[in-house]
Scaffold this active site. Structure first.
Site, PDB file in Angstrom:
ATOM      1  N   TYR A  59       0.909  -1.257  -0.111  1.00 18.00           N
ATOM      2  CA  TYR A  59       0.074  -0.171   0.010  1.00 18.00           C
ATOM      3  C   TYR A  59       0.728   1.294   0.103  1.00 18.00           C
ATOM      4  O   TYR A  59       0.458   2.327  -0.431  1.00 18.00           O
ATOM      5  CB  TYR A  59      -1.021   0.050   1.337  1.00 18.00           C
ATOM      6  N   GLU A  97     -13.792  -4.428   0.275  1.00 24.72           N
ATOM      7  CA  GLU A  97     -13.419  -5.218  -0.783  1.00 24.72           C
ATOM      8  C   GLU A  97     -14.465  -6.011  -1.118  1.00 24.72           C
ATOM      9  O   GLU A  97     -15.059  -6.379  -0.199  1.00 24.72           O
ATOM     10  CB  GLU A  97     -12.276  -6.212  -0.541  1.00 24.72           C
ATOM     11  N   HIS A 121      -1.133  -1.956   6.429  1.00 24.89           N
ATOM     12  CA  HIS A 121      -1.673  -0.801   5.385  1.00 24.89           C
ATOM     13  C   HIS A 121      -2.187   0.558   5.980  1.00 24.89           C
ATOM     14  O   HIS A 121      -1.592   1.429   5.838  1.00 24.89           O
ATOM     15  CB  HIS A 121      -2.632  -1.485   4.449  1.00 24.89           C
ATOM     16  N   ARG A 224     -10.033   9.968   3.629  1.00 26.44           N
ATOM     17  CA  ARG A 224     -10.818  10.901   3.657  1.00 26.44           C
ATOM     18  C   ARG A 224     -10.726  12.001   4.852  1.00 26.44           C
ATOM     19  O   ARG A 224     -10.915  11.659   5.893  1.00 26.44           O
ATOM     20  CB  ARG A 224     -12.448  10.413   3.410  1.00 26.44           C
TER      21      ARG A 224
HETATM   22  O1  LIG Z   1      -2.617  -6.989   1.438  1.00 27.90           O
HETATM   23  C1  LIG Z   1      -3.409  -7.227   1.212  1.00 27.90           C
HETATM   24  O2  LIG Z   1      -4.148  -6.478   0.398  1.00 27.90           O
HETATM   25  C2  LIG Z   1      -5.182  -7.012  -0.453  1.00 27.90           C
HETATM   26  C3  LIG Z   1      -5.582  -5.612  -1.086  1.00 27.90           C
HETATM   27  O3  LIG Z   1      -4.789  -5.030  -2.068  1.00 27.90           O
HETATM   28  P1  LIG Z   1      -5.293  -4.370  -3.513  1.00 27.90           P
HETATM   29  O4  LIG Z   1      -3.821  -3.965  -3.739  1.00 27.90           O
HETATM   30  O5  LIG Z   1      -5.965  -5.513  -4.114  1.00 27.90           O
HETATM   31  O6  LIG Z   1      -6.104  -3.398  -2.844  1.00 27.90           O
HETATM   32  C4  LIG Z   1      -6.233  -7.652   0.217  1.00 27.90           C
HETATM   33  O7  LIG Z   1      -7.025  -8.436  -0.396  1.00 27.90           O
HETATM   34  C5  LIG Z   1      -5.445  -8.888   1.204  1.00 27.90           C
HETATM   35  O8  LIG Z   1      -6.333  -9.590   1.995  1.00 27.90           O
HETATM   36  C6  LIG Z   1      -4.345  -8.333   1.906  1.00 27.90           C
HETATM   37  O9  LIG Z   1      -3.473  -9.601   2.263  1.00 27.90           O
END
Ligand SMILES: O=C1O[C@H](COP(=O)(O)O)[C@@H](O)[C@H](O)[C@H]1O
Length: 746
Positions: A59, A97, A121, A224
């Protein structure tokens, strides 16, 4: 490769072809808690030099995240004056997500959403928002120092600052992907929201809301920053523009990713900042609608896109590509340092520990409805109730994984005849804080002061925390409050021999968790004066004298009581006939060695709130209800029988061994006094006057089932306020289940 590249030898000691450098990238989560992370660090440091290790967090390489500090620096003239608690209402940092945990349950079920997303993150991103803007971005040490300065100034995260959820299909997936027994439910959270507060002058009191969830209705990650608005409009109240979006939300949004937007973006409410300068790799998007992947008219956080000034990167690139190219280029700025990692675990580990046994709220996967909507109450978070009038609380049933309505709790519920508030624990604590606030305001209006007595024990811990966080809300009249204790353990006043929770001192706990966080002068604090050597009649008398001389008529405004598994309240224990039959003293010396508010002072209180939480308390409530119903049924039977044979025939309570202590007449005590003291209805008198009295009593008993309990066995029956009120606060875990107590509306 590792033995070849031992850090113990200089690179030049190897043949030329091995004179390559090495970097090992470690994907998060790095560890499972503070101690495992520490262990992992120490084991790896035996194999790799610090330069060879890079803990990555992809991230940090997302374009919008990489732009936070440069954007803040570039626009510091306009942003710095606003970047503080006076101008910022709250900050939301979210990673939502659509995708669930399916396919990686093996990992996810051990870690859960907080370890997977929030500890790394979201914490990293939060520090970039909260830290002071560095002067030189390429000075990694300066950036790191500023980051540490905020990460080490976070108020401890407590259970009431977090809400957690689990999507309904999750456990089915666990069963499919692991060898878990179906009876072994998973408490892993797939959704969490946590309110974080900094103890810095810049951010004190501003909630940073971290949120993340799987199987939600959209994929969106963003930061935000919502600014306070202080504009009052005198437009006609009926004007259609009065509530238009631009007049309200002033926000700065870093969109990291969004399934309805074509690219990462920075959205700035028009009129919030003038002369915003995009970075060299970013540009202003003039046709803002072009950002949307769908139809025109997309709204983001309630405002149409055209309400924002929009900045987008000139070209988009993926986070992992950036990381790999940085690694190959020998850069290390994106690697997470050990100290930052340690600070992040220190922040999260205690919360994770306390949440381990909490059942997450079940939500339907992909559900666009608002099962997970939550609100900030007294600085903490709580889920919104699905419906205001009727609470339908969802829990997992034992044999399938769909949420099922477990309770239908009606308004005006009663328990043992007294008003009942029954809610999930967090909601219950908020309701209790509100009740305290209401009582406080009433008392202050009545007498200028509010005298509250607080208990010890586990239940009180959660309450003290809720009250401590309520300090953010200015509605409790702290300056008018006097805090008393319901009871104290002899010898418990010191904190020797263990942490606060084990110190055995109710007051130490109260001070640690609540009193030190609020502004109360010493004259507002009334600890029971006990120590190991002095804990007897003198101390009891001293406390009684203090109470009588400070509190008007010696009547406490509100006494908060817990309920022991054995039925004790304050330190009045079942069967302690000495303490339970005492009528006069304000403070009793009880068995085991404790000082407690006496039956008299509890009966004299204006109101009592009794708080019962946790499954372990369910049995005691059930026993009380059953005992009361049994006694009353028995009594009604006897009464009917008596009426049949002409009425008013003396019933001898002493035949019932359970009642013996309560109904024995004390020396010089009239029968009437005996009845009052015992709290048990008796139809001993046959003349008219007494029949009227008996009828009046019966009416009262009908309302208050507690009245039927043997006060020697159930101290609460002895301690019910006589001219005041008693209110139950019971969480759903403690609430007796599988029965409908329809008797007398209870
Ligand atoms: O590190 C992780 O991040 C993903 C989401 O990452 P993205 O780059 O697709 O936004 C998350 O799905 C995962 O659970 C987690 O381990």
């Amino acid at each position: 490769q590792i033995p070849l590249m031992s850090p113990l030898l200089p690179t030049s000691a190897y043949p030329l072809w091995t004179q390559a450098w090495m970097r090992v990238a470690f994907e998060k989560p790095f560890g499972w808690d503070s101690s495992s992370a520490e262990q992992l660090n120490s084991q790896l440091s035996r194999l790799l030099s610090p330069e060879e290790m890079c803990r990555i967090d992809h991230y940090l390489s997302k374009q919008a995240v990489q732009e936070i500090l440069p954007f803040r620096m570039r626009n510091r003239n306009v942003l710095d004056p606003l970047w503080n608690r006076l101008d910022v209402e709250r900050v939301e940092i979210a990673l939502k997500e659509k995708q669930g945990a399916k396919g990686r349950i093996d990992f996810f079920d051990d870690y859960g959403i907080i370890r997977d997303i929030m500890q790394n993150h979201l914490t990293e991103i939060m520090s970039l928002v909260a830290m002071d803007t560095p002067f030189n971005l390429s000075n990694h040490d300066e950036v790191w120092r500023n980051k540490m300065a905020v990460l080490t100034r976070i108020h401890p995260l407590c259970p009431w600052t977090a809400v957690t959820g689990q999507y309904d299909k999750y456990f089915q997936e666990v069963l499919e992907e692991t060898k878990r027994a179906a009876s072994n439910h998973s408490l892993t959270s797939t959704f969490a929201a946590v309110a974080v507060y900094f103890s810095t002058s810049r951010w004190e009191g501003v909630p940073f809301l971290l949120m993340s969830g799987k199987s939600l209705s959209e994929s969106a990650s963003y930061i935000r920053v919502i600014f306070r608005h202080s504009t009052f409009t005198l437009q006609p109240t009926t004007s259609s523009t009065t509530h238009n979006s631009s007049s309200f939300h002033r926000q700065l949004i870093f969109v990291i990713g969004h399934d309805s937007l074509r690219s990462p973006a920075i959205l700035i409410s028009r009129g919030l900042l003038t002369k915003v300068r995009p970075g060299p790799n970013w540009e202003e998007l003039l046709d803002v609608e072009a950002l949307s992947t769908g139809d025109e008219g997309l709204h983001i956080f309630g405002s149409p896109l055209m309400d924002y000034q929009v900045l987008v990167p000139r070209t988009t690139c993926d986070a992992y590509s950036t990381i790999i190219s940085d690694l190959l280029g020998g850069l290390s700025g994106m690697c997470v340092r050990e100290e930052t990692l340690t600070a992040a675990w220190k922040m999260w580990s205690p919360l994770l520990q306390t949440l381990a046994q909490r059942s997450p709220r079940i939500y339907a996967h992909g559900d666009p409805n608002s099962t997970l909507d939550f609100e900030i109450v007294h600085g903490g978070l709580k889920f919104k109730l699905p419906d205001k009038k009727t609470l339908v609380h969802f829990i997992q049933s034992d044999d399938h994984f769909q949420p099922v309505p477990a309770y239908k709790i009606m308004e005006n519920s009663t328990l043992l005849g007294d008003p009942l508030v029954a809610l999930p624990t967090e909601d219950l604590l908020s309701a209790l804080v509100l009740h305290i606030q209401k009582s406080a305001n009433e008392a202050v209006a009545r007498s200028g002061e509010f005298h509250i007595a607080l208990p010890g024990g586990h239940t009180s811990l959660a309450l003290f925390r809720a009250l401590a966080s309520a300090r953010y809300a200015t509605t409790l009249p702290w300056e008018r409050m006097h805090v008393w204790q319901t009871d104290e353990r002899c010898g418990g006043a010191s904190q020797d021999g263990g942490g606060i929770e084990n110190s055995g001192s109710n007051f130490a706990l109260l001070r640690e968790i609540l009193l030190q966080h609020v502004t109360l002068s010493p004259s507002q604090l009334h600890p029971i004066p006990v120590d190991n050597h002095h804990c007897g009649p003198t101390e009891a008398l001293d406390y009684a004298a203090e109470l009588i001389s400070t509190v008007h008529e010696g009547r406490l405004d509100l006494v908060v009581l817990g309920l022991g598994k054995d039925g004790h309240v304050a330190s009045l224990f079942p069967g302690d006939s000495a303490a339970l039959s005492v009528v006069d003293p304000v403070v009793s010396i009880t068995m085991p060695r404790r000082l407690s508010l006496s039956v008299t002072s509890l009966r004299h209180a204006r109101s009592v709130a009794i708080v019962v939480t946790g499954q372990s308390k369910r049995k005691v409530l059930e026993s009380m209800i059953l005992a009361a119903i049994r006694e009353r049924t028995k009594k009604h039977g006897e009464e009917e029988e008596a009426e049949e044979v002409g009425g008013g025939v003396e019933q001898n309570n002493v035949q019932d061994p359970g009642r013996q202590g309560a109904t024995n007449t004390m020396e010089g005590e009239s029968l009437e006094e005996k009845e009052r003291r015992s709290g048990i209805f008796s139809e001993n008198h046959a003349d008219d006057k007494n029949i009227r009295k008996v009828k009046g009593e019966k009416k009262r008993e009908g309302r208050r089932l507690l009245f039927w309990l043997n006060p020697l066995q159930w101290p609460l029956a002895a301690a019910h306020p006589e001219n005041g009120s008693l209110k139950w606060f019971v969480d759903l875990e403690a609430l007796p289940r599988a029965r409908t107590w329809s008797d007398h509306g209870s």
